[in-house]
Design a protein around this motif. Structure first.
Motif, PDB file in Angstrom:
ATOM      1  N   HIS A   1      -4.736 -14.212   8.367  1.00 35.23           N
ATOM      2  CA  HIS A   1      -4.478 -15.061   7.226  1.00 35.23           C
ATOM      3  C   HIS A   1      -5.491 -16.154   7.081  1.00 35.23           C
ATOM      4  O   HIS A   1      -5.966 -16.722   8.040  1.00 35.23           O
ATOM      5  CB  HIS A   1      -3.083 -15.673   7.343  1.00 35.23           C
ATOM      6  CG  HIS A   1      -2.020 -14.635   7.410  1.00 35.23           C
ATOM      7  ND1 HIS A   1      -1.563 -13.977   6.308  1.00 35.23           N
ATOM      8  CD2 HIS A   1      -1.361 -14.105   8.457  1.00 35.23           C
ATOM      9  CE1 HIS A   1      -0.636 -13.103   6.667  1.00 35.23           C
ATOM     10  NE2 HIS A   1      -0.504 -13.164   7.959  1.00 35.23           N
TER      11      HIS A   1
ATOM     12  N   ARG B   1       2.895 -18.648   1.032  1.00 30.72           N
ATOM     13  CA  ARG B   1       2.241 -17.342   1.043  1.00 30.72           C
ATOM     14  C   ARG B   1       3.016 -16.288   0.260  1.00 30.72           C
ATOM     15  O   ARG B   1       2.488 -15.215  -0.021  1.00 30.72           O
ATOM     16  CB  ARG B   1       2.031 -16.858   2.473  1.00 30.72           C
ATOM     17  CG  ARG B   1       1.047 -17.708   3.263  1.00 30.72           C
ATOM     18  CD  ARG B   1       0.825 -17.151   4.651  1.00 30.72           C
ATOM     19  NE  ARG B   1      -0.060 -18.011   5.427  1.00 30.72           N
ATOM     20  CZ  ARG B   1      -1.382 -17.985   5.390  1.00 30.72           C
ATOM     21  NH1 ARG B   1      -1.979 -17.124   4.594  1.00 30.72           N
ATOM     22  NH2 ARG B   1      -2.101 -18.799   6.126  1.00 30.72           N
TER      23      ARG B   1
ATOM     24  N   ALA C   1      -0.561 -18.476  -3.609  1.00 29.71           N
ATOM     25  CA  ALA C   1      -1.297 -17.494  -2.812  1.00 29.71           C
ATOM     26  C   ALA C   1      -2.081 -16.479  -3.632  1.00 29.71           C
ATOM     27  O   ALA C   1      -2.953 -15.798  -3.097  1.00 29.71           O
ATOM     28  CB  ALA C   1      -0.329 -16.752  -1.892  1.00 29.71           C
TER      29      ALA C   1
ATOM     30  N   ASP D   1      -4.165 -11.258   1.101  1.00 25.69           N
ATOM     31  CA  ASP D   1      -4.177 -11.780   2.459  1.00 25.69           C
ATOM     32  C   ASP D   1      -4.876 -10.815   3.414  1.00 25.69           C
ATOM     33  O   ASP D   1      -5.810 -11.184   4.136  1.00 25.69           O
ATOM     34  CB  ASP D   1      -2.736 -12.019   2.884  1.00 25.69           C
ATOM     35  CG  ASP D   1      -2.616 -12.764   4.196  1.00 25.69           C
ATOM     36  OD1 ASP D   1      -3.625 -13.298   4.681  1.00 25.69           O
ATOM     37  OD2 ASP D   1      -1.493 -12.822   4.741  1.00 25.69           O
TER      38      ASP D   1
END
Length: 442
Positions: free
Chosen positions: A268, A189, A195, A202
């Motif tokens: 998330h 992440r 990501a 996010d």
């Protein structure tokens, strides 16, 4: 809506679901698929056909735990299964486009977790594939689950009814604190190639979608700041979900702890258990030569102002460094005739101010959103009995199943996901140009 009867359910045509990715979001989506037919009267019967992940042993354990009929370790094999009609994508963002486009080409319906992709270009390819597939009767939807709370769905209907009048302001924050510890490891992440972005994609994707959904109009432009507060982090010892990880032995971390945990992390998407790069390698992207640390290549926080197409003003803040905030999403809309406010930590409530009332007794009042005639609640519990986070995934499954059965495009569509991606891209562009006002591409 009454409870479905077991005999009635068995007679319904099956809708085979195959899910790619199986950790945090995979568990949440599993809960939704497993529950939806037991609560809502559906036109077809969701069947948990197969789940897919890289680790054969772990994915088989997950299948047993959550009721999936089979386990696969290759998402292409899952898509090829005759018993899979719908592919549910719960992987990190770098694999969304490839899996979704392949699933649509194979004639499957698709549900994809947010954000839709890691870039506008990937999102455009997905939206184009979805538009072509719609002509063949295949449906696709993005998993912005906070639309599916009874309180936010009620808020949308109140705005659409004109209860607030013309909008003037929208302000939104989404705050968490799971990255405050500088020794939290460099999970996927925190790597741009996996990501796409940090708190912006996010958390920011959620609040951009929610703000546009409640307002009923798109954002036209933004002025932004982003920041990465901790730029070097220890490498993780093994692949993780991205929300918790174990530092690599010998990494510069607190040796008294066996695990660094994220806490809630409830905003998330993705699982960290589907196809995609492992974050365990000390020689992977971001690793500093000769050390056991790596470079964080995403933002830790994003702050931006925006203007809606109507001229209403908005402010957004997304951070994973807000100490004391675990999963704090708050949104307020101010209009000429009234205001609405929602707090995810009090998710069965909606605050409403009617500005047309006399000032002597006007003010915000609490609406307890638990009545049978509130959105989704006719199938649940008696009035006053609240719902929780996991119910948003049951409602998401309900809405998608109904859309598929009716041949009606579900919302939010891949086109909606693309529009959110364009807002995120405008935020990054503005931040890179010292906060210059940046129009959102159309």
């Amino acid at each position: 809506m009454g409870q479905p009867h077991q005999g009635d359910e068995a007679a319904k045509p099956p809708l085979g679901v195959g899910m790619v990715g199986y950790a945090f979001m995979g568990a949440a989506h599993s809960q939704g698929w497993r529950t939806v037919g037991r609560v809502f009267d559906l036109p077809c019967r969701p069947v948990l056909a197969a789940v897919c992940g890289r680790d054969g042993r772990a994915v088989r354990a997950m299948a047993d735990r959550h009721g999936w009929g089979a386990a696969e370790t290759d998402w292409r094999a899952l898509i090829a299964r005759d018993d899979v009609d719908l592919v549910d994508i719960c992987t990190p963002g770098d694999s969304h486009a490839e899996i979704a486009v392949a699933a649509l080409a194979a004639g499957k319906h698709v549900l994809c977790e947010k954000p839709l992709a890691n870039s506008v270009e990937e999102a455009e390819a997905m939206a184009s594939a979805a538009a072509a597939a719609l002509g063949r009767g295949q449906m696709s939807m993005v998993g912005f689950n906070y639309r599916r709370l009874p309180a936010t769905a009620l808020a949308r209907s109140m705005v659409a009814e004109g209860r607030l009048g013309p909008l003037r302001h929208v302000r939104v924050t989404y705050l968490q604190d799971w990255l405050v510890d500088p020794e939290f490891p460099l999970t996927w992440r925190l790597r741009r190639e996996a990501a796409g972005s940090g708190a912006l994609g996010d958390l920011g994707a959620h609040i951009v979608d929610l703000a546009q959904y409640l307002a009923g109009e798109p954002l036209g432009g933004v002025s932004a700041l982003t920041e990465t507060f901790v730029r070097q982090r220890p490498l993780p010892a093994r692949a993780s979900s991205g929300l918790s990880a174990v530092p690599e032995p010998g990494a510069p971390s607190d040796s008294t702890r066996s695990e660094v945990s994220s806490g809630s992390g409830a905003g998330h998407s993705g699982s960290g258990s589907g196809p995609g790069p492992s974050s365990a390698s000390g020689s992977g992207p971001g690793a500093v030569p000769g050390s056991r640390s790596g470079t964080v290549t995403v933002d830790d926080a994003a702050l931006f102002t925006a203007r809606f197409a109507s001229g209403a003003l908005a402010s957004f803040e997304a951070s994973r460094f807000a100490t004391g905030r675990k999963n704090s999403l708050r949104i307020e809309l101010n209009g000429e005739r009234g205001s609405l406010a929602f707090d995810l930590e009090r998710l069965n409530e909606l605050a409403y101010h009617d500005h047309t009332e006399p000032g002597t007794h006007a003010g915000f009042r609490r609406i307890l959103v638990t009545e049978p005639d509130h959105p989704y609640l006719d199938a649940w519990w008696p009035p006053g009995h609240g719902l929780g986070y996991e119910h948003t995934f049951t409602h998401q499954a309900r809405d998608l199943v109904h859309a598929i059965a009716a041949g009606r495009p579900p919302a939010p569509s891949f086109a909606d996901g693309l529009q959110v991606q364009r807002v995120l891209a405008a935020v990054e562009e503005s931040a890179a140009k010292n906060s210059v006002y940046t129009p959102v591409a159309v």
